[in-house]
Scaffold this motif. Structure first.
Motif, PDB file in Angstrom:
ATOM      1  N   ARG A  51       3.445   7.803  -1.397  1.00 44.06           N
ATOM      2  CA  ARG A  51       4.222   8.892  -0.403  1.00 44.06           C
ATOM      3  C   ARG A  51       3.307   9.880   0.134  1.00 44.06           C
ATOM      4  N   GLN A  52       2.184  10.188  -0.583  1.00 46.35           N
ATOM      5  CA  GLN A  52       1.352  11.420  -0.270  1.00 46.35           C
ATOM      6  C   GLN A  52       0.583  10.868   0.908  1.00 46.35           C
ATOM      7  N   GLY A  53       0.536   9.636   1.354  1.00 50.53           N
ATOM      8  CA  GLY A  53      -0.063   9.208   2.408  1.00 50.53           C
ATOM      9  C   GLY A  53      -1.649   8.969   2.304  1.00 50.53           C
ATOM     10  N   THR A  54      -2.367   8.855   1.035  1.00 48.27           N
ATOM     11  CA  THR A  54      -3.552   9.008   0.912  1.00 48.27           C
ATOM     12  C   THR A  54      -4.039   7.239   0.898  1.00 48.27           C
ATOM     13  N   ASP A  55      -5.266   7.120   0.775  1.00 47.67           N
ATOM     14  CA  ASP A  55      -5.961   5.466   1.071  1.00 47.67           C
ATOM     15  C   ASP A  55      -5.699   5.169  -0.450  1.00 47.67           C
ATOM     16  N   ARG A  56      -5.063   5.565  -1.443  1.00 46.60           N
ATOM     17  CA  ARG A  56      -5.224   5.114  -2.713  1.00 46.60           C
ATOM     18  C   ARG A  56      -4.217   3.794  -3.001  1.00 46.60           C
ATOM     19  N   VAL A  57      -3.013   4.084  -2.353  1.00 48.48           N
ATOM     20  CA  VAL A  57      -1.936   3.124  -2.517  1.00 48.48           C
ATOM     21  C   VAL A  57      -1.303   2.480  -1.570  1.00 48.48           C
ATOM     22  N   LEU A  58      -1.252   1.160  -1.114  1.00 44.41           N
ATOM     23  CA  LEU A  58      -0.665   0.684   0.011  1.00 44.41           C
ATOM     24  C   LEU A  58       0.636  -0.233  -0.652  1.00 44.41           C
ATOM     25  N   LEU A  59       1.573   0.135  -0.183  1.00 38.27           N
ATOM     26  CA  LEU A  59       2.811  -0.941  -0.332  1.00 38.27           C
ATOM     27  C   LEU A  59       3.189  -1.795   0.605  1.00 38.27           C
ATOM     28  N   HIS A  60       3.222  -3.107   0.256  1.00 39.00           N
ATOM     29  CA  HIS A  60       3.445  -4.065   1.279  1.00 39.00           C
ATOM     30  C   HIS A  60       4.413  -5.145   0.737  1.00 39.00           C
ATOM     31  N   PRO A  61       5.224  -5.614   1.723  1.00 37.60           N
ATOM     32  CA  PRO A  61       6.366  -6.604   1.077  1.00 37.60           C
ATOM     33  C   PRO A  61       5.506  -7.896   1.104  1.00 37.60           C
ATOM     34  N   TYR A  62       5.942  -8.755  -0.110  1.00 37.56           N
ATOM     35  CA  TYR A  62       5.368  -9.905  -0.328  1.00 37.56           C
ATOM     36  C   TYR A  62       6.313 -10.469  -1.270  1.00 37.56           C
ATOM     37  N   GLU A  63       6.613 -11.806  -0.726  1.00 37.80           N
ATOM     38  CA  GLU A  63       7.530 -12.889  -1.298  1.00 37.80           C
ATOM     39  C   GLU A  63       6.727 -14.267  -1.799  1.00 37.80           C
ATOM     40  N   ALA A  64       6.423 -14.178  -2.971  1.00 35.54           N
ATOM     41  CA  ALA A  64       5.524 -15.194  -3.515  1.00 35.54           C
ATOM     42  C   ALA A  64       5.681 -16.608  -3.051  1.00 35.54           C
ATOM     43  N   ARG A  65       6.958 -16.818  -2.802  1.00 29.61           N
ATOM     44  CA  ARG A  65       7.490 -18.348  -2.167  1.00 29.61           C
ATOM     45  C   ARG A  65       6.934 -18.577  -0.722  1.00 29.61           C
ATOM     46  N   ASP A  66       6.624 -17.596   0.035  1.00 27.23           N
ATOM     47  CA  ASP A  66       6.090 -17.503   1.433  1.00 27.23           C
ATOM     48  C   ASP A  66       4.611 -17.442   1.595  1.00 27.23           C
ATOM     49  N   PRO A  67       3.937 -18.684   1.980  1.00 25.90           N
ATOM     50  CA  PRO A  67       2.482 -18.502   2.241  1.00 25.90           C
ATOM     51  C   PRO A  67       2.184 -17.564   3.317  1.00 25.90           C
ATOM     52  N   ALA A  68       3.027 -17.494   4.257  1.00 24.80           N
ATOM     53  CA  ALA A  68       2.792 -16.482   5.497  1.00 24.80           C
ATOM     54  C   ALA A  68       2.763 -15.213   5.067  1.00 24.80           C
TER      55      ALA A  68
END
Length: 240
Positions: A51-68
């Protein structure tokens, strides 16, 4: 710590994966967390840092069933950080499907196979060029003692974990000359939601997620010449 790493971590929303991610954040690493629903990540240091907008943590959508989605997550991480030198597989499913499963059980088995084996396989393949480019890559996979032996009537779950162990061995062989080191962590009962129905062993007697996070932190510090391939961790005595 001599050098912070850029780490992809799956399954970081809870349990072992969350404990590993929080410890890695405290150790100074840069994190890219693949989450089925980033907006649902519970409050804590991971969400606060993102939430602080630093370069320490990126949250990204990921579903393990989907190779794309594996490819998209890797590309977004490289766009943000420019490198990936660590991959930690924590996402996985549990199943009680046995050998003599009833009609229709094939669907659960196929889903288990897709998440527990193909998910790590697709993600590793997508991140592999970056791991090679780092010259000192690390791949850590939460396998399970169920990837070492079969207990009781469980069949589908240990089959998926034995296959995951084979994948880890293949990754180790493929990446050795490029400086990539692979570790398969094989715990028994861990005090997580998966073990919440266990009555034969109190929660405090189980391995704790924080213990596995501490071990993972140590693995990330070790030089390539000293990284173990396999760690068996069990809170109960089993016959050899």
């Amino acid at each position: 710590m001599e050098k912070p790493r850029t780490l992809l971590i799956s399954g970081a929303s809870r349990g072992i994966g969350r404990a590993i991610a929080e410890r890695a954040l405290a150790e100074g690493h840069r994190l890219s967390l693949g989450l089925r629903d980033p907006a649902a990540l519970a409050e804590g240091p991971l969400r606060e840092t993102a939430r602080q907008g630093t370069d320490r943590v990126l949250l990204h959508p990921y579903e393990a069933r989907d190779p794309a989605q594996a490819t998209a997550w890797v590309e977004a991480t490289l766009a943000r950080y420019g490198a990936i030198d660590g991959l930690i597989h924590c996402a996985g499913l549990f199943s009680r499907v046995g050998l003599l499963f009833p009609p229709g059980g094939e669907g659960e088995i196929e889903d288990l196979w897709r998440v527990n084996l193909m998910g790590p396989w697709w993600l590793t393949r997508a991140a592999w060029p970056a791991l090679v480019a780092s010259g000192d890559g690390r791949v850590i996979t939460l396998v399970s003692m169920s990837g070492q032996r079969v207990k009781g009537s469980l069949t589908a779950y240990p089959c998926s974990k034995f296959a995951l162990m084979a994948l880890c061995q293949s990754m180790r062989n493929e990446g050795w000359d490029a400086g990539i080191r692979v570790t398969a962590i094989c715990p028994g009962w861990v005090n997580t939601a998966m073990a919440s129905q266990v009555t034969a062993l109190p929660a405090e007697a189980m391995t704790q997620p924080e213990d596995l996070a501490a071990l993972t932190a140590q693995l990330l510090r070790l030089p390539a010449s000293a990284v173990p391939f396999e760690l068996k961790i069990n809170c109960v005595l089993e016959p050899c």
